[in-house]
Design an enzyme around this catalytic site. Structure first.
Site, short mmCIF file in Angstrom:
data_model
loop_
_atom_site.label_atom_id
_atom_site.label_comp_id
_atom_site.label_asym_id
_atom_site.label_seq_id
_atom_site.Cartn_x
_atom_site.Cartn_y
_atom_site.Cartn_z
N GLU A 16 6.25 -4.17 -18.04
CA GLU A 16 6.41 -4.62 -16.65
C GLU A 16 5.32 -4.01 -15.78
O GLU A 16 4.67 -3.05 -16.19
CB GLU A 16 7.82 -4.28 -16.13
CG GLU A 16 8.12 -2.82 -16.12
CD GLU A 16 9.60 -2.48 -15.86
OE1 GLU A 16 10.49 -3.28 -16.15
OE2 GLU A 16 9.82 -1.37 -15.38
N LYS A 26 3.31 -1.80 -13.18
CA LYS A 26 3.47 -0.48 -12.58
C LYS A 26 3.14 -0.67 -11.10
O LYS A 26 2.01 -0.96 -10.73
CB LYS A 26 2.51 0.52 -13.22
CG LYS A 26 2.69 1.93 -12.69
CD LYS A 26 1.91 2.91 -13.55
CE LYS A 26 2.23 4.35 -13.19
NZ LYS A 26 2.03 4.65 -11.78
N ASP A 43 2.35 0.23 -7.43
CA ASP A 43 1.67 1.36 -6.81
C ASP A 43 2.28 1.62 -5.44
O ASP A 43 1.76 1.19 -4.41
CB ASP A 43 0.18 1.04 -6.68
CG ASP A 43 -0.63 2.30 -6.46
OD1 ASP A 43 -0.07 3.40 -6.58
OD2 ASP A 43 -1.83 2.18 -6.15
N TYR A 47 13.45 -0.67 -11.01
CA TYR A 47 13.12 -0.85 -12.43
C TYR A 47 13.80 0.18 -13.33
O TYR A 47 13.50 0.24 -14.51
CB TYR A 47 11.61 -0.76 -12.62
CG TYR A 47 10.99 0.41 -11.89
CD1 TYR A 47 11.27 1.72 -12.26
CD2 TYR A 47 10.16 0.20 -10.79
CE1 TYR A 47 10.75 2.80 -11.57
CE2 TYR A 47 9.62 1.28 -10.10
CZ TYR A 47 9.91 2.56 -10.50
OH TYR A 47 9.40 3.63 -9.82
N LYS A 104 -2.93 2.26 -17.65
CA LYS A 104 -3.67 2.04 -16.41
C LYS A 104 -4.82 1.07 -16.65
O LYS A 104 -5.59 1.26 -17.59
CB LYS A 104 -4.26 3.37 -15.92
CG LYS A 104 -3.21 4.37 -15.50
CD LYS A 104 -2.79 4.11 -14.08
CE LYS A 104 -2.17 5.36 -13.51
NZ LYS A 104 -2.56 5.69 -12.20
N CYS A 134 -27.93 1.97 19.79
CA CYS A 134 -26.87 1.04 19.45
C CYS A 134 -27.46 -0.34 19.14
O CYS A 134 -28.26 -0.86 19.91
CB CYS A 134 -25.89 0.94 20.62
SG CYS A 134 -24.68 -0.37 20.43
N CYS A 141 -26.42 -2.70 22.30
CA CYS A 141 -26.87 -2.53 23.68
C CYS A 141 -28.12 -1.68 23.80
O CYS A 141 -28.67 -1.55 24.88
CB CYS A 141 -25.76 -1.91 24.52
SG CYS A 141 -25.48 -0.18 24.10
N CYS A 150 -21.78 4.93 19.81
CA CYS A 150 -22.57 4.49 20.94
C CYS A 150 -21.87 5.04 22.18
O CYS A 150 -20.69 4.81 22.38
CB CYS A 150 -22.60 2.97 21.01
SG CYS A 150 -23.18 2.38 22.60
N CYS A 181 -21.61 -0.79 26.93
CA CYS A 181 -22.07 -1.53 25.75
C CYS A 181 -21.24 -2.80 25.58
O CYS A 181 -20.02 -2.74 25.51
CB CYS A 181 -21.95 -0.66 24.51
SG CYS A 181 -22.33 -1.54 22.99
S1 IVH Z 1 9.78 3.79 -15.03
C1 IVH Z 1 11.24 8.24 -16.08
N1 IVH Z 1 8.68 1.59 -14.19
O1 IVH Z 1 5.16 5.30 -11.68
C2 IVH Z 1 10.30 7.51 -15.26
N2 IVH Z 1 8.01 3.62 -13.17
O2 IVH Z 1 3.57 7.45 -12.94
C3 IVH Z 1 10.80 6.14 -15.02
N3 IVH Z 1 6.38 3.32 -11.35
O3 IVH Z 1 7.50 7.89 -11.40
C4 IVH Z 1 9.77 5.36 -14.36
N4 IVH Z 1 6.27 1.14 -11.49
O4 IVH Z 1 7.33 6.10 -9.51
C5 IVH Z 1 8.73 2.92 -14.05
N5 IVH Z 1 7.82 -0.48 -13.53
C6 IVH Z 1 7.89 0.86 -13.39
C7 IVH Z 1 7.11 1.54 -12.44
C8 IVH Z 1 7.19 2.93 -12.36
C9 IVH Z 1 5.84 2.22 -10.85
C10 IVH Z 1 6.10 4.68 -10.86
C11 IVH Z 1 7.28 5.59 -10.81
C12 IVH Z 1 6.96 6.68 -11.78
C13 IVH Z 1 5.48 6.67 -11.76
C14 IVH Z 1 4.94 7.30 -13.00
#
Ligand code: IVH
Length: 671
Positions: free
Chosen positions: A113, A115, A117, A224, A312, A406, A409, A424, A429
């Site tokens: 799934e 990740k 941010d 999640y 990543k 500038c 101006c 400036c 200006c």
């Molecule tokens: S599972 C036991 N699923 O990424 C940890 N984490 O770098 C369970 N995060 O602490 C986390 N998307 O804050 C999980 N689909 C996802 C996620 C996710 C973002 C974050 C989360 C975690 C951090 C780890």
């Protein structure tokens, strides 16, 4: 009457939450924003008229209550861990090998799934009702951010269907890509520091002590994982996601079930592309063992569980030629270098401009005009130049230096000691003046309709004004002579400008364009000072005594008013008839508000809110608050450790409310 109101309230709540779900979770709204707002307004009015019918799970509570004095600690029964990171296919295979060895003879299957941010949060539901929100903190103890999470519309305040006695869900709060761009634009226009990326913006928002500020940030949440739960089990991760969705909890937009590691690799490739269409930033994927019954036995390392790993993605990069470095002039006169690039495809869009931040950054990276430069989409949002392909240099590249004058101006450019920004300093200006006018007229400042960019440009270019104060002496004839301006629209604009003389004080304060003073700070200032003159006279102590106004903002305010030019601008505004004092509060129609005519005295400490917030609430409901008890006092509210006022109330026979009774009366929830 009351029964009818109660029924209507229940119906409105259910409808509003259903529309929240349709809009935020299922992305298929059924009604317009306007219709939605009308439902919400009706509910607000009904709840104000019947404070005893207000409940903690009402959608009106999402707009944020009284500011908090600090966050209380929350201990996580199940710790909130982080994930080990991998960066290539080899490391992913290694993860698979390790897991296989650990669970043999079983074969692992996986879920991949996105990740997200954002900022990790935990939300606790008891009997289906949202009761507690917390940040991760150090993993063992986080901050209680219940009030802030409540403002997030995609977070259900009540689960749908049959809910377990206790359910703790974990997920990520984020600010969508589009919302982030909008927020930063607003901040820049207000002269505030923009957020570096959506994650910082989300984190900064959740840390706000005033939930009302949080409510104005369009945050969203996705879940999640789960923490401590009672009366419910999830044998697989797939099932967990399905159950969460069934309760109305938002989950990531896509996940891939993978019977083996080859399928995981395919999913990672698919997600690499799919993530561009997501509303949130995705810096990677999370690969989870699907079979949750093995989690406990697998256990965790010091920091992360063995059953999951993060993968990543490399930030997407491209190489192209730097054609030129343009220099833009902002409202406060800041000069920003911008890279003009040979257009190049990057992460699904064509890039021809990128930020270079400031002169020091350009020097540090030794970026020269004509270079082949590497651009990257930082956090998937704003492209930035991150480096130079030095090997491709021909010798004809030209180093950059900030212009001494500038570009707009020709006025002198100054870089103050200790600042990275060059500015400036010419206050006339045209670039600054245009930005200033646009800011002055903006919707969250003086709100002058029809004073758009095209008109502002012409007004400045034709030297029709020197400052926004001159707007008030423009006549329809002058305006009608501008391009794209008919006699009718000229008249409308004159009327709009004239109407702005009566704007609320906070708008006037915001419109001044004081550095660091955005709309929110302006509102706070206007609440504390009844006029611009009072604000002007305030010293540092008076300013910093306001919650949320720190020494930096106070310093900018003082510096602004210290400038004779700014004082004379304010004089001109006054002379033009702009109201610079707070309007008297309109008298409420008699009997319209529930606490109309009641006098309160507060004593002791309330657990649910600071005393000032309680007083504010009483006034908002039509009541009055006084300092001393007399026979005219309607109620004395006694919190913890009440003072002599309580004795006096008893002596005079004035009714005394404990905290619970008081909160009920004002429709608030206990702490
Ligand atoms: S599972 C036991 N699923 O990424 C940890 N984490 O770098 C369970 N995060 O602490 C986390 N998307 O804050 C999980 N689909 C996802 C996620 C996710 C973002 C974050 C989360 C975690 C951090 C780890």
């Amino acid at each position: 009457m009351r029964a009818a109101a109660a029924a209507r309230i229940a119906l409105l709540r259910a409808e509003i939450e259903r529309h929240n779900r349709l809009y935020y979770v299922e992305a298929r709204p059924e009604i317009s924003d306007r219709e939605y707002d009308a439902l919400l307004r009706e509910l607000e009015e009904l709840e104000a008229a019947h404070p005893d019918l207000a409940t903690p799970d009402s959608p009106t509570r999402r707009v944020g209550g009284a500011p908090l004095e600090g966050f209380a600690p929350v201990r996580h029964t199940v710790p909130m861990m982080s994930l080990a990171n991998t960066y290539n296919a080899g490391e992913v295979r290694e993860f698979d090998r390790r897991l296989r060895a650990l669970i043999a003879p079983h074969e692992p299957t996986y879920v991949v799934e996105p990740k997200i941010d954002g900022v990790a949060v935990s939300a606790r539901y008891e009997k289906g009702l949202f009761v507690l929100g917390a940040t991760r903190g150090d993993g063992q103890t986080g901050d209680d951010i219940t009030a802030n999470l409540r403002t997030i519309r995609s977070l259900p305040l009540r689960l749908i269907g049959e809910a377990p006695p206790a359910l703790e869900v974990r997920g990520e709060v984020y600010l969508g890509k589009a919302a982030f761009a909008r927020l930063n634009q607003e901040r820049e226009e207000a002269g505030e520091e923009p957020f570096a990326n959506p994650r910082n913006a989300a984190a900064g928002s959740l840390k706000q002590l005033d939930p009302a500020v949080v409510a104005r940030r369009p945050l969203a949440v996705l879940f999640y994982a789960v923490g401590a739960c009672e009366g419910v089990e999830f044998p697989t991760h797939r099932e967990l996601l399905e159950r969460l969705r069934g309760w109305g909890l938002p989950i990531p937009p896509r996940h891939w079930f993978c019977p083996d590691i080859a399928a995981v690799e395919r999913a990672l490739e698919e997600l690499r592309e799919a993530r561009r269409a997501f509303a949130f930033d995705t810096d990677g994927a999370v690969i989870k063992l699907d079979d949750r019954r093995r989690y406990a036995a697998l256990g965790a390392t010091a920091k992360s569980p063995r059953w999951a790993i993060a993968y990543k993605y490399e930030p997407e990069r491209a190489e192209t030629r730097l054609r030129a470095i343009a220099v833009q002039v902002g409202r406060t006169g800041v000069l920003t270098p911008v890279a003009e690039l040979e257009p190049v495809a990057l992460a699904g869009s064509t890039i021809s401009r990128a930020t270079l931040h400031n002169e020091d950054e350009i020097r540090r990276k030794d970026i020269r005009v004509g270079d082949r430069v590497i651009i990257e989409k930082a956090g998937d949002v704003i492209p930035a130049v991150v480096g130079v392909n030095v090997a491709a240099r021909t010798g004809s590249e030209i180093p950059f230096s900030m212009p001494k004058t500038c570009p707009v101006c020709g006025g002198p450019v100054v870089r103050r000691e200790g600042e990275v920004a060059a500015r400036c300093e010419n206050l006339q200006c045209p670039a600054q003046l245009k930005r200033w006018l646009r800011h002055f007229a903006a919707r969250n400042a003086m709100d002058i309709e029809g004073l758009g960019e095209a008109i502002v440009d012409q007004l400045v270019d034709r030297r029709l004004l020197d400052s926004p104060a001159d707007l008030y002496s423009l006549d329809a004839k002058t305006l009608a002579a501008l391009e794209r301006m008919g006699p009718k629209s000229a008249e409308n604009l004159v009327a709009a400008i004239a109407a702005s003389r009566e704007r609320e004080l906070w708008r006037v304060i915001h419109a001044l364009g004081i550095r660091q003073v955005g709309a929110q700070s302006a509102r706070l200032l206007a609440e504390h000072f009844e006029s611009l003159d009072a604000l002007m006279a305030a010293d540092e102590t008076a300013l910093t005594s306001i919650f949320e106004i720190g020494p930096i903002v106070a310093g900018e305010i003082r510096a602004y008013f210290a400038q004779p030019r700014n004082r004379s601008f304010i004089e001109k505004l006054k002379a033009a008839g702009v109201r610079t004092a707070r309007a008297p509060r309109p008298a409420a129609p008699a009997g319209a508000l529930p606490l109309q005519g009641r006098r309160f005295v507060l004593t002791g400490t309330l657990a649910a809110m600071p005393r000032e917030a309680a007083a504010e609430r009483i006034r908002a409901l039509g009541g009055a608050v006084s300092e001393s008890v007399s026979s005219k006092t309607s109620f004395v509210v006694a919190g913890a450790e009440p003072g002599a006022k309580l004795d006096k109330a008893r002596a005079l026979g004035v009714p005394v409310l404990d905290e619970a009774a008081f909160l009920k009366m004002i429709g608030a929830t206990p702490a």
